[in-house]
Design a protein around this motif. Structure first.
Motif, mmCIF file in Angstrom:
data_model
loop_
_atom_site.group_PDB
_atom_site.id
_atom_site.type_symbol
_atom_site.label_atom_id
_atom_site.label_comp_id
_atom_site.label_asym_id
_atom_site.label_seq_id
_atom_site.Cartn_x
_atom_site.Cartn_y
_atom_site.Cartn_z
ATOM 1 N N GLY A 158 -51.425 5.055 29.602
ATOM 2 C CA GLY A 158 -51.667 4.096 30.671
ATOM 3 C C GLY A 158 -50.633 4.151 31.768
ATOM 4 N N THR A 159 -49.357 4.213 31.400
ATOM 5 C CA THR A 159 -48.300 4.212 32.408
ATOM 6 C C THR A 159 -48.371 5.438 33.310
ATOM 7 O OG1 THR A 159 -46.790 5.173 30.753
ATOM 8 C CG2 THR A 159 -46.667 2.786 31.120
ATOM 9 N N PHE A 160 -48.839 6.551 32.762
ATOM 10 C CA PHE A 160 -48.963 7.752 33.596
ATOM 11 C C PHE A 160 -50.271 7.749 34.381
ATOM 12 C CE2 PHE A 160 -49.271 12.056 34.988
ATOM 13 C CZ PHE A 160 -47.969 12.512 35.077
ATOM 14 N N ALA A 161 -51.376 7.406 33.711
ATOM 15 C CA ALA A 161 -52.682 7.465 34.363
ATOM 16 C C ALA A 161 -52.778 6.510 35.543
ATOM 17 C CB ALA A 161 -53.783 7.169 33.340
ATOM 18 N N ILE A 162 -52.160 5.334 35.444
ATOM 19 C CA ILE A 162 -52.162 4.398 36.574
ATOM 20 C C ILE A 162 -51.534 5.061 37.788
ATOM 21 C CG2 ILE A 162 -51.104 2.283 37.476
ATOM 22 C CD1 ILE A 162 -51.425 1.078 34.665
#
Length: 333
Positions: A158-162
């Motif tokens: 999540g932290t990267f995909a956002i």
């Protein structure tokens, strides 16, 4: 050399540090001295046998998919790297592992380590970076202005995909706990649902893409927030027949996976949207592009905890609890 291995599939896989033979690079491989290895949820699932029909290992098998380190030897056919080069890579689905003092990496899977990242930071990137890129850009065809829902925004993926979705020009929605709302907003999330207060399917609507990262009924609930012709790209299943064909699996597996995904396919079709399952593909060229974004500080790795090599098993146990904010990394140096 020392490596974190498991000896069998099942409830007692015997995970631990063991002495194994130092690998030798084939003509198109690099031998990398591993400085850090990033952990991913699938690393906790593989020893259980979850992907036994798909991923092939020889026992004792070395765990881990992501690494950053220094090339110490190259095969006779290698042209892009030389001893002394700092690299990072995912070796997922290549029959080898990353949580070891040395690892072989196909030249095609490696990329230069971003110069502004240390080895721990770089090791946190490959799987989440490639998965996000392949899901959002390749499979979903994300366009500027589209709305994408990325559940569990404070987790590793999540932290990267956002951040990547924001780079591609998307409007990003996510859900997280109260304590992590500010974190995901700082990464660029536009619409944040505190799951302790609201259910995302009761708040969000008109989304073009959903990145499926949560097990259970979250995938089915996501159908309700999609606009017509929306897409769900799932990283957690159910597996589908298209995936079986891509893997070259026979009729029996195609039938099994078709049955596994039959319900979600039917529900998606009724709503005029599509569903597909994605399995990461190691790709050094894509990873190099991601490296450029990291060097330009358009994206930054988010790391929850770093464990020493001697505590690699404890690092896996910690990751399995599902509470990490960002990535968990094992440092070997």
């Amino acid at each position: 050399m020392k490596a974190l291995t498991f000896k069998r599939y099942g409830k007692t896989p015997e995970i631990g540090l063991t002495e194994t033979a130092r690998p030798r690079p084939a003509p198109h491989e690099l031998l990398v001295e591993v400085h850090a290895a990033g952990l991913n949820p699938i690393d906790t699932m593989i020893p259980k046998g979850t992907f036994k029909p798909i991923l092939k290992f020889e026992f004792p098998a070395t765990l881990g998919s992501d690494l950053a380190g220094v090339v110490i030897e190259v095969g006779s056919g290698v042209t892009r790297f030389k001893p002394g080069d700092a690299v990072f890579a995912s070796v997922f689905d290549l029959g080898t592992g990353a949580i070891a003092e040395f690892a072989v990496v196909p030249e095609s899977a490696a990329a230069p380590k971003p110069i502004n990242l240390d080895f721990v930071q770089a090791a946190a990137v490959p799987m989440v970076g490639l998965t996000s890129w392949q899901a959002l850009k390749e499979r979903a065809g994300l366009l500027p202005g589209q709305k994408v829902f990325i559940p569990a925004g404070s987790g590793g993926i999540g932290t990267f995909a956002i951040q990547l979705a924001k780079y591609f020009g998307a409007h990003v929605g996510t859900n997280t706990s109260t304590a992590n709302v500010e974190l995901v907003r700082s990464l660029g999330a536009d619409e944040v649902i505190d799951y302790k207060k609201h259910a995302f399917e009761q708040v969000l609507s008109g989304y073009d893409i959903v990145l499926g990262t949560l097990r259970g009924d979250a995938i089915e609930k996501s159908l309700g927030i999609l606009a017509k012709r929306g897409k769900i790209v799932s990283l957690v299943g159910p597996l589908d027949a298209a995936f079986a064909r891509t893997r070259g699996l026979g009729f029996v597996f195609r039938l099994i996976f078709a049955l596994m995904s039959r319900k979600i396919m039917r529900l998606a079709s009724k709503r005029g949207v599509s569903y597909s399952f994605l399995f990461l593909r190691p790709d050094g060229a894509q990873l190099a592009k991601i490296g450029q974004l990291l060097e330009a500080e358009r994206i930054r790795p988010v790391i929850d905890r770093v464990f020493p090599f001697e505590q690699a098993k404890q690092a896996l146990d910690y990751l399995a609890q599902g509470r990490a904010k960002g990535k968990v990394v094992v440092s070997l140096k």
